[in-house]
Structure formats: C-alpha cells, structure tokens
Design a protein around this motif. Structure first.
Motif, PDB file in Angstrom:
ATOM      1  N   VAL A 212      -1.648   9.333 -32.202  1.00 52.10           N
ATOM      2  CA  VAL A 212      -0.204   9.154 -32.076  1.00 52.10           C
ATOM      3  C   VAL A 212       0.319  10.212 -31.110  1.00 52.10           C
ATOM      4  O   VAL A 212      -0.394  11.145 -30.738  1.00 52.10           O
TER       5      VAL A 212
ATOM      6  N   GLU B 140       8.739   5.825 -37.377  1.00 59.89           N
ATOM      7  CA  GLU B 140       7.490   5.082 -37.172  1.00 59.89           C
ATOM      8  C   GLU B 140       6.804   4.779 -38.508  1.00 59.89           C
ATOM      9  O   GLU B 140       5.613   5.047 -38.712  1.00 59.89           O
TER      10      GLU B 140
ATOM     11  N   GLN C 161      -2.167   4.284 -30.989  1.00 60.84           N
ATOM     12  CA  GLN C 161      -1.035   3.501 -31.469  1.00 60.84           C
ATOM     13  C   GLN C 161      -0.094   3.031 -30.362  1.00 60.84           C
ATOM     14  O   GLN C 161       0.770   2.205 -30.610  1.00 60.84           O
TER      15      GLN C 161
ATOM     16  N   ARG D  32       3.287  -1.678 -28.083  1.00 58.53           N
ATOM     17  CA  ARG D  32       4.424  -1.873 -28.975  1.00 58.53           C
ATOM     18  C   ARG D  32       5.787  -1.971 -28.272  1.00 58.53           C
ATOM     19  O   ARG D  32       6.777  -2.284 -28.922  1.00 58.53           O
TER      20      ARG D  32
ATOM     21  N   SER E  39       3.484  -5.523 -36.360  1.00 63.61           N
ATOM     22  CA  SER E  39       3.839  -4.338 -37.143  1.00 63.61           C
ATOM     23  C   SER E  39       4.416  -4.814 -38.469  1.00 63.61           C
ATOM     24  O   SER E  39       5.339  -5.637 -38.489  1.00 63.61           O
TER      25      SER E  39
END
Length: 418
Positions: free
Chosen positions: A7, A15, A129, A155, A207
C-alpha cells in the motif's frame, strides 16, 4: 499462503476496502504482511478503524525509513542501513546500480525501500493495491529484495490520472512482468485491454464491503425532513460542488431539506465558501471525517445518498465508490453519475437514478422526483441492498480473491513442471 499487501500508507481511514480484504484473509488463516512504501508519511494512529487494533495490524506493517531531503544526510543514513543487508548484500549493491536504475538508484530511494523488504521469507503472492505501487515493487522484486508472484489491483487514479500524466506506455514493462491484474470494474478492465494488458492475466475483482456491518433499514419520512448525505474525500472528482448547487436550487421550493457531507480534503475551504455564497449554511454542513460507527449513525438518519463523481481536470476518475455500496446496503435510494464504473452498480430507475456528470439541473430533477415520491424509497432501497449483497459482499469477494491467488500459484506450478 503468505501474502504481502503493498500500500502507499497504512492505516488509511478511507481505504476500508483494503482493510476488509486483509482482515478477511487473516480470518481464513493466511499470513499477511503489510508494506507501506510511500516515503516520509506521518503515521496516523489516533483516528483508525477498530480492526487495525483488533488484529494488531501495525505489528504486521513495515515502513520505508524516513529519507532526509539533504543528500549528504541521506547518504550518511543510507550507510547506517547497510548492516540490514548483511544476508542480502547483493540486493544493496544492485539497488545502487545507477546505469540500470538511473535516478531511483542515485537518489538512494531503492536502497531505502529495499531495507523494509529484505530478510523476509518468500511470499506466495505480492499484492500491490494500486498500479502505481507495482512499478517500484517490480524493480525491487528484480533486485531480489522481495520474492513472490506479483498481483496488481487498479482502482482509479492509477488507471486514469496517472496515465493522463505519464503517458499510455507507463505500464508497458509491468504488463509482461506482472503475473496478474485486477481492475475493480469492467470500465477499468477495458482501459487495461486497450493499453495492452494480456486478457489471460486479467480479471475484475470488485472492491467489497462487509454487508453485515450495514444493517438494512427501510427509508420512510419521519418528521417531514428529507436528509441527503454524501461521504468521500473533498476532491474534484467527487463532484460535491454540483450537489451543493443542486441543494441550493431545491431549497427554494423544498424547505425541509438537509444535506450532510462527511469527509475532508483539499477543497474543503472552497466548498465552504460556495455554501456561504449560496446562503445555504442552514441546509448544508461539512462534517469532516468520522469513524465508521459515526458514519453509520449518520447514514441511519439519512434519506437519500448522493455520489455525483466527475472526471477531474487532470483526468482522474474513480471506479465504483464504496460509499455508494454502503448506502445501498443500508436501504437508501441513491443518485450517481454516468461516470466510470458507477453504472455497473446503480440500476437506473430501480435502485436509484443516474445523471450526466456536472449536470445540476438533471440532479435537481431526480432529487425532486425522489423527495416528492417517498413511497418509492423502500422499493429502491430493497433493490439496492439485494444487488450489493449479490455482487459486492466482501466475504464473497475474499473467497474470489483466494481463488485468483490459487489460480496464479497454479500457473507458477505448471511453469515449474513445464
């Protein structure tokens, strides 16, 4: 299975989708280590999710040593790091190869980042991530600082704004080097395919949210007030400006309306200025960040959730906001925009409404439609809850992630046999 989660920083209150996955894998017997590779970040220990403490996650987290800005001090501190490489001297030497790694080596950033990684047993999976994190990890794995199959999630920023800034070839080396790629919506999957990612190394992994933490409550008017709510960082791509403008228009004809904004960010002062200019201080409140139980309490009191995401001027987009999923799980009708992956979540006219980005009039129209037809809130809320439970429950998605990890490991085994 041993999994390294990479991360930028940890813990980060916004998060929870990453935290849910970490906790889910620990509950399933996985060994998890967390690597926060962003440099010179102050550790947040006061306002953290309860699971960080419950699972002692800070004890599993490794940070990059602080890097002095002064190069001489950085060099001197770098020398003091060398004893950490006593069993991995080649890694330290490789990290200093300026001919191969250029400024990454010359700045000593590779050495500092490698320090937090060396000396660990090999991992089955290294899960970055965000795509931006996979680029330095790809190099550190090449150095031998960390071992394992490289899986990368995409993401939002990493597949939109970052490419807008760095160019479409930024992931050119990662695609053949990485072992698997996980966009969090079909919209981002299509972008990755256009950029040249191998479709055989690609799968959508949404997610998730823990639906059990968001109790379903039918939405019905109680005291005549309609309470609107938004949760998210106060940044351009969240489009909160357009929500405020829409509420200001609605407030002229709908007196019993409230709009709470949960979150903080760089636009807080400018958004507050807009609230002042539109004279809606009584109706619109910026509440700042809240801990998860507080967020749930506010959502429980709310009627309608709004998430009017937009494409920012720098190209930044988001996939599907988890805040939308949480609101739907709690039974709220929602309004979102025709933005990135949001239409994959909201069924227009079924669980809520979709409006074009930045279209205040369309937002006013749909809000008024919901406000004036409160009998529709319950049916929309039921549809939203059912859809989120089916497609975005974190427990199901954690099982799915394990299947993907096993698939990646199986590929490794087949390569060895071959």
């Amino acid at each position: 299975m041993r999994v390294a989660f990479v991360v930028a920083s940890f813990p980060v209150l916004s998060e929870t989708f990453i935290l849910n996955q970490i906790v889910g894998l620990i509950d399933r017997g996985f060994t998890i280590d967390i690597y926060a590779i962003q440099e010179n970040v102050e550790l947040e220990t006061t306002n953290v999710h309860p699971n960080v403490e419950k699972y002692h996650l800070l004890e599993r987290t490794y940070y990059v040593p602080k890097i002095p800005k002064n190069f001489l001090l950085r060099l001197l501190k770098g020398i003091t790091l060398l004893p950490n490489f006593s069993q991995n001297l080649l890694v330290a030497l490789r990290s200093l190869n300026i001919f191969k790694y250029g400024t990454q080596a010359l700045s000593l950033r590779l050495l500092y980042r490698a320090k937090s990684l060396v000396g660990k047993e090999p991992y089955d999976i290294i899960h970055c991530q965000f795509g931006t994190l996979a680029l330095p990890i790809m190099v550190l794995r090449e150095l031998g600082a960390i071992e394992g199959r490289l899986v990368t999630s995409f993401r939002g920023y990493d597949i939109t704004e970052f490419i807008y800034k760095e160019g479409e070839n930024i992931y050119r080396q990662l695609f053949p080097t990485g072992d698997f790629f996980l966009p969090n919506c079909n919209y981002f999957k299509n972008i990755l395919l256009k950029l040249g990612c191998d479709q055989n190394k690609l799968a959508v992994l949404e997610s998730g949210i823990d639906c059990s933490k968001f109790a379903y409550t039918p939405r019905i008017p109680v005291d005549g007030f309609v309470r609107l709510v938004t949760t998210g960082r106060l940044v351009e791509k969240k489009g909160i400006e357009y929500c405020i403008r829409a509420v200001a228009k609605l407030a002229k004809s709908h007196k019993k309306i409230e709009y709470n904004i949960i979150g903080d960010g760089v636009l807080r002062s400018s958004l507050q200025q807009l609230i002042d200019e539109l004279a809606v201080n009584e109706q619109v409140k910026i509440l700042g960040w809240k801990r998860q139980p507080e967020v749930v309490e506010i959502l429980n009191r709310s009627s309608i959730f709004i998430a009017t995401s937009v494409t920012a001027s720098d190209g930044n987009q988001e996939g599907i906001p988890n805040t939308l999923k949480e609101a739907m799980a709690m039974g709220m009708p929602v309004i979102g925009t025709l933005h990135a992956g949001i239409p994959e979540l909201i069924e227009d006219g079924v669980s809520g409404f979709l409006v074009p980005e930045k279209d205040v009039d369309a937002l006013v129209e749909k809000l008024a439609l919901l406000i004036e037809n409160p009998l529709n809130w319950v049916t929309m809320g039921q549809a939203g809850r059912a859809y989120v439970e089916k497609h975005y429950d974190t427990n199901k998605l954690n099982d799915r992630s394990i299947e993907i990890y096993q698939q990646v490991m199986k590929g490794k085994a087949e390569q060895k046999l071959g």
